[in-house]
Write an enzyme that holds these catalytic residues in place. Structure first.
Site, mmCIF file in Angstrom:
data_model
loop_
_atom_site.group_PDB
_atom_site.id
_atom_site.type_symbol
_atom_site.label_atom_id
_atom_site.label_comp_id
_atom_site.label_asym_id
_atom_site.label_seq_id
_atom_site.Cartn_x
_atom_site.Cartn_y
_atom_site.Cartn_z
ATOM 1 N N GLU A 78 -8.970 -16.154 16.396
ATOM 2 C CA GLU A 78 -9.057 -14.666 16.444
ATOM 3 C C GLU A 78 -8.073 -14.313 17.797
ATOM 4 O OE1 GLU A 78 -9.747 -12.510 14.295
ATOM 5 O OE2 GLU A 78 -10.155 -14.109 12.754
ATOM 6 N N HIS B 144 8.991 37.487 -16.874
ATOM 7 C CA HIS B 144 8.716 37.994 -15.604
ATOM 8 C C HIS B 144 7.423 38.612 -15.392
ATOM 9 C CE1 HIS B 144 12.516 40.066 -16.137
ATOM 10 N NE2 HIS B 144 11.519 40.923 -16.905
#
Length: 455
Positions: free
Chosen positions: A151, A360
């Site tokens: 490690e 629309h």
């Protein structure tokens, strides 16, 4: 060879500075742990065992599934201790150890690693980096055989100079795992039980440690803080963009495109900038998607066009149909072939027949609209009475004038017309004209009110 998978997901993730457990932080709309579980399932193991600790109940709640076995690690005493908690549930020939905060790992990489594992051989996934700070170092002998992992905090200067790092992902022979777990020690700088110590044990027991590496180091990148999380997010998105482009999609700018789910695409698809695809999205050949669109759980048939700034969820757009700009298709919205939805139109649980047009400024909810019907601007289906929803039905070739209110339940039959400004509350028979508005009255000599002068 049978397989058990152990996913380590007990860490708190203090550097995230969050009440949310680290493994639940999202990458591309799914938790990091969710990505790892998805990859694990594709390996078809006999069991997936998720070791949980911090925020355990929330992790269970978010990811509960019949094929997951959650294992509690009450105290986080290291990776070796975490795997040991799962030992009683492991019955397969091989054990694969994955990490809940490493979401980009590829199934193909794991398959190559598993091919290295056997009764006499342990598979170890390593990565070579210019700066392996934080990674355990892979120590090899003169013949190049792995002898140990050291490690970072326990490494000397010579070991820290090694560029090959340990990813922590291991494929182990299950028959030996219990013995190795029992021999672990916490006599190290961290005071933890390291899973990596089994490498030296395996070598001492005469096993070969065979290594594999990912094609892309980012596959094994974890996320300990939000900066690293953002790096994973961007890398995932670029990877998904490359995958889609290889299948025949043109992305105007892959850096401004997000996938947050499962996307299936055809050929000659065009996607403009700032498009977000969420959930399950199917995009067939010749589809065009304009900029700034959000598309979720939606199917776009061949040649469909989604114009700029539109939001689609739970919708189906038929062949050659179009929507937008600024269209919103909510769940249950279906457009048949060549149907048109224009700007500032919202549909919810509405079906537009072939060639129907809603140009629309319209809301259509709980509506069935026949082929070639035209809906004028400002039309609203009044589908909710405060307690229940009701349906509006329009036949084929209907013409709805502008600024209509259609009070459901109501039916307008084939070929009928409604006059502009009408409030339709009753059935309009086929071919009829419905006029439902007050007659205009002009008042001569009328004067506008004047403002009161301030004293």
């Amino acid at each position: 060879m049978s397989l058990d998978i152990v996913i380590l997901a007990a860490g708190q993730g203090t550097r995230m500075r969050s009440a949310l457990p680290k493994v639940l932080h999202p990458v591309a709309g799914n938790s990091m742990l969710g990505h790892v579980i998805h990859s694990a399932r594709q390996l078809q193991p006999q069991g997936i065992h998720v070791v949980i600790g911090h925020g355990a109940e929330l992790v269970r709640e978010r990811l509960a599934a019949d094929d997951l076995n959650f294992v509690m690690q009450d105290k986080q005493l290291g990776t070796g201790h975490a795997v040991a908690q799962a030992l009683p549930a492991l019955t397969a020939d091989t054990v694969l150890v994955l990490y809940g905060d490493v979401p980009l790992i590829e199934v193909e990489t794991l398959q190559r690693l598993l091919a290295k594992a056997s009764d006499q051989q342990l598979g170890l996934l390593t990565v070579t980096l210019e700066d392996p700070t934080g990674y355990g170092r892979i120590v090899r002998d003169e013949q190049g055989q792995v002898t140990a992992i050291v490690e970072h905090k326990d490494a000397n200067d010579a070991q820290k100079a090694i560029k090959e790092g340990n990813t922590g992902i291991l494929a182990l022979p299950a028959a030996r795992l219990a013995d190795w777990m029992g021999r672990l020690s916490n006599n190290n700088a961290q005071g933890e039980y390291y899973l990596t110590d089994v490498i030296a044990m395996a070598v001492a027991d005469g096993l070969v440690v065979a290594t594999e590496q990912p094609h892309d180091p980012m596959e094994v990148q974890g996320a300990n803080d939000r900066r690293q999380l953002s790096e994973l997010e961007r890398h995932y998105q670029l990877r998904e963009g490359r995958r889609l482009m290889a299948q025949g999609v043109t992305l105007r700018d892959p850096a401004r495109f997000d996938v947050r789910g499962e996307v299936t695409v055809g050929r000659d698809v065009l996607i403009d900038i700032n498009v977000i695809l969420e959930g399950k999205v199917v995009i067939e050949d010749d589809v065009q998607i304009g900029p700034n669109c959000v598309i979720k759980n939606t199917t776009l048939r061949k040649g469909a066009v989604v114009k700029a700034n539109s939001h689609l969820e739970g919708a189906v757009m038929g062949e050659g149909s179009d929507a937008g700009p600024f269209a919103r298709l909510r769940p249950g919205s279906v457009l048949d072939a060549k149907a048109h939805v224009g700007n500032f139109v919202e549909l919810k649980n509405a079906h537009l027949g072939e060639g129907a047009k809603v140009g629309h400024l319209t809301y259509l909810g709980d509506a069935e609209i026949g082929a070639r019907t035209n809906i004028g601007a400002g039309t609203i289906t009044c589908n909710y009475d405060g307690a229940n929803k009701f349906k509006t039905v329009m036949g084929e070739d209907v013409f709805i004038g502008s600024n209509n209110s259609l009070v459901a339940p109501v039916e307008i039959k084939a070929g009928a017309t409604t006059a502009a400004g009408s409030t339709i509350t009753q059935t309009v028979e086929a071919g009829d004209l419905a006029v439902a508005r007050a007659r205009q009255r002009n008042i001569s000599g009328w004067k506008r009110p004047e403002k009161t002068k301030k004293s």
